[in-house]
Write a protein that holds these residues in place. Structure first.
Motif, mmCIF file in Angstrom:
data_model
loop_
_atom_site.group_PDB
_atom_site.id
_atom_site.type_symbol
_atom_site.label_atom_id
_atom_site.label_comp_id
_atom_site.label_asym_id
_atom_site.label_seq_id
_atom_site.Cartn_x
_atom_site.Cartn_y
_atom_site.Cartn_z
ATOM 1 N N GLY A 118 0.803 -1.222 0.000
ATOM 2 C CA GLY A 118 0.000 0.000 0.000
ATOM 3 C C GLY A 118 0.832 1.267 0.000
ATOM 4 O O GLY A 118 0.366 2.323 0.409
ATOM 5 N N LEU A 119 2.074 1.163 -0.491
ATOM 6 C CA LEU A 119 3.007 2.295 -0.470
ATOM 7 C C LEU A 119 3.404 2.710 -1.881
ATOM 8 O O LEU A 119 3.340 1.919 -2.826
ATOM 9 C CB LEU A 119 4.260 1.920 0.315
ATOM 10 C CG LEU A 119 4.044 1.474 1.757
ATOM 11 C CD1 LEU A 119 5.343 0.985 2.365
ATOM 12 C CD2 LEU A 119 3.441 2.599 2.576
ATOM 13 N N ILE A 120 3.852 3.954 -1.984
ATOM 14 C CA ILE A 120 4.345 4.508 -3.238
ATOM 15 C C ILE A 120 5.620 5.301 -2.927
ATOM 16 O O ILE A 120 5.678 5.994 -1.908
ATOM 17 C CB ILE A 120 3.264 5.397 -3.921
ATOM 18 C CG1 ILE A 120 3.677 5.830 -5.316
ATOM 19 C CG2 ILE A 120 2.878 6.584 -3.051
ATOM 20 C CD1 ILE A 120 2.536 6.445 -6.141
ATOM 21 N N PRO A 121 6.660 5.173 -3.776
ATOM 22 C CA PRO A 121 7.875 5.949 -3.519
ATOM 23 C C PRO A 121 7.638 7.439 -3.766
ATOM 24 O O PRO A 121 6.910 7.826 -4.685
ATOM 25 C CB PRO A 121 8.900 5.381 -4.502
ATOM 26 C CG PRO A 121 8.120 4.650 -5.530
ATOM 27 C CD PRO A 121 6.795 4.297 -4.933
ATOM 28 N N ALA A 122 8.270 8.251 -2.926
ATOM 29 C CA ALA A 122 8.182 9.709 -3.057
ATOM 30 C C ALA A 122 9.596 10.276 -3.051
ATOM 31 O O ALA A 122 10.353 10.064 -2.109
ATOM 32 C CB ALA A 122 7.370 10.292 -1.901
ATOM 33 N N ILE A 123 9.929 10.976 -4.111
ATOM 34 C CA ILE A 123 11.224 11.637 -4.243
ATOM 35 C C ILE A 123 11.063 13.072 -3.751
ATOM 36 O O ILE A 123 10.149 13.776 -4.179
ATOM 37 C CB ILE A 123 11.692 11.671 -5.717
ATOM 38 C CG1 ILE A 123 11.707 10.271 -6.335
ATOM 39 C CG2 ILE A 123 13.029 12.379 -5.849
ATOM 40 C CD1 ILE A 123 12.706 9.325 -5.766
ATOM 41 N N ALA A 124 11.944 13.508 -2.854
ATOM 42 C CA ALA A 124 11.931 14.897 -2.375
ATOM 43 C C ALA A 124 12.997 15.681 -3.121
ATOM 44 O O ALA A 124 14.148 15.263 -3.199
ATOM 45 C CB ALA A 124 12.187 14.956 -0.878
ATOM 46 N N GLN A 125 12.581 16.808 -3.687
ATOM 47 C CA GLN A 125 13.470 17.669 -4.465
ATOM 48 C C GLN A 125 13.433 19.080 -3.895
ATOM 49 O O GLN A 125 12.364 19.597 -3.567
ATOM 50 C CB GLN A 125 13.006 17.688 -5.927
ATOM 51 C CG GLN A 125 13.833 18.555 -6.837
ATOM 52 C CD GLN A 125 13.286 18.588 -8.254
ATOM 53 O OE1 GLN A 125 12.080 18.555 -8.459
ATOM 54 N NE2 GLN A 125 14.176 18.645 -9.226
ATOM 55 N N ASP A 126 14.599 19.704 -3.778
ATOM 56 C CA ASP A 126 14.686 21.067 -3.267
ATOM 57 C C ASP A 126 14.085 22.046 -4.272
ATOM 58 O O ASP A 126 14.450 22.042 -5.455
ATOM 59 C CB ASP A 126 16.147 21.425 -2.984
ATOM 60 C CG ASP A 126 16.262 22.781 -2.336
ATOM 61 O OD1 ASP A 126 16.421 23.774 -3.080
ATOM 62 O OD2 ASP A 126 16.185 22.861 -1.105
ATOM 63 N N ALA A 127 13.171 22.883 -3.819
ATOM 64 C CA ALA A 127 12.476 23.823 -4.699
ATOM 65 C C ALA A 127 13.405 24.874 -5.287
ATOM 66 O O ALA A 127 13.203 25.321 -6.414
ATOM 67 C CB ALA A 127 11.338 24.506 -3.941
ATOM 68 N N SER A 128 14.416 25.281 -4.547
ATOM 69 C CA SER A 128 15.314 26.341 -5.018
ATOM 70 C C SER A 128 16.381 25.822 -5.963
ATOM 71 O O SER A 128 16.598 26.386 -7.035
ATOM 72 C CB SER A 128 15.999 27.026 -3.835
ATOM 73 O OG SER A 128 15.054 27.631 -3.012
ATOM 74 N N SER A 129 17.055 24.751 -5.574
ATOM 75 C CA SER A 129 18.214 24.266 -6.344
ATOM 76 C C SER A 129 17.879 23.174 -7.343
ATOM 77 O O SER A 129 18.654 22.920 -8.256
ATOM 78 C CB SER A 129 19.283 23.737 -5.383
ATOM 79 O OG SER A 129 18.822 22.547 -4.754
ATOM 80 N N GLY A 130 16.744 22.486 -7.153
ATOM 81 C CA GLY A 130 16.408 21.349 -7.991
ATOM 82 C C GLY A 130 17.109 20.065 -7.566
ATOM 83 O O GLY A 130 16.910 19.011 -8.160
ATOM 84 N N GLU A 131 17.922 20.138 -6.513
ATOM 85 C CA GLU A 131 18.670 18.983 -6.030
ATOM 86 C C GLU A 131 17.720 17.901 -5.506
ATOM 87 O O GLU A 131 16.755 18.188 -4.801
ATOM 88 C CB GLU A 131 19.596 19.442 -4.899
ATOM 89 C CG GLU A 131 20.430 18.365 -4.275
ATOM 90 C CD GLU A 131 21.311 18.908 -3.154
ATOM 91 O OE1 GLU A 131 22.294 18.232 -2.818
ATOM 92 O OE2 GLU A 131 21.025 20.005 -2.614
ATOM 93 N N VAL A 132 18.008 16.643 -5.865
ATOM 94 C CA VAL A 132 17.264 15.527 -5.315
ATOM 95 C C VAL A 132 17.784 15.277 -3.905
ATOM 96 O O VAL A 132 18.983 15.081 -3.705
ATOM 97 C CB VAL A 132 17.415 14.260 -6.190
ATOM 98 C CG1 VAL A 132 16.735 13.073 -5.535
ATOM 99 C CG2 VAL A 132 16.843 14.503 -7.581
ATOM 100 N N LEU A 133 16.882 15.304 -2.934
ATOM 101 C CA LEU A 133 17.279 15.217 -1.533
ATOM 102 C C LEU A 133 17.174 13.812 -0.961
ATOM 103 O O LEU A 133 18.054 13.367 -0.242
ATOM 104 C CB LEU A 133 16.428 16.171 -0.695
ATOM 105 C CG LEU A 133 16.526 17.650 -1.062
ATOM 106 C CD1 LEU A 133 15.514 18.461 -0.272
ATOM 107 C CD2 LEU A 133 17.941 18.160 -0.855
#
Length: 123
Positions: free
Chosen positions: A18-33
């Motif tokens: 029942g899960l889905i992967p979530a990628i967090a990305q910095d709004a300012s730099s676009g860096e994948v966190l």
């Protein structure tokens, strides 16, 4: 521009847990966190509160990013990929995103067969 449709989490392709992967990305730099998991309730909490909420597989409980560390992720944008099996949460990150105290969890590169650390823990 396409028409607006009401978001329905039941249209997402969740895994057998029942899960889905979530990628967090910095709004300012676009860096994948980082990458973490969400379930439908975590998605709903995130959208309602603006504080990114994940599902901890190890603790089997909700995890509001920064609740204990102070390294908060404030939601800027929430996106669904074309296959509806992965999420992108664009965030305003306070402090490091990684539990190792680095800005990003993706601090190890593989170059010419060797692992190279690209960043040190934040002070």
């Amino acid at each position: 521009m396409s028409a607006t449709v009401t978001f329905d989490p039941s249209t997402l392709k969740l895994n057998e847990a029942g899960l889905i992967p979530a990628i967090a990305q910095d709004a300012s730099s676009g860096e994948v966190l980082m990458m973490a998991w969400m379930n439908v309730e975590a998605i709903e909490k995130t959208l309602e509160t603006g504080r990114v909420t994940y599902w901890s597989r190890s603790r089997q409980s909700f995890w509001i990013k920064g609740e204990s560390s102070g390294h908060v992720q404030e939601l800027v944008d929430f996106r669904v990929d074309c296959d509806r099996d992965c999420l992108l949460v664009v965030v305003r990150q306070t402090g490091p995103a990684c539990h190792t105290n680095r800005r990003s969890c993706f601090y190890t590169a593989v170059r010419d067969g060797d692992e190279v650390e690209l960043m040190s823990p934040m002070e």
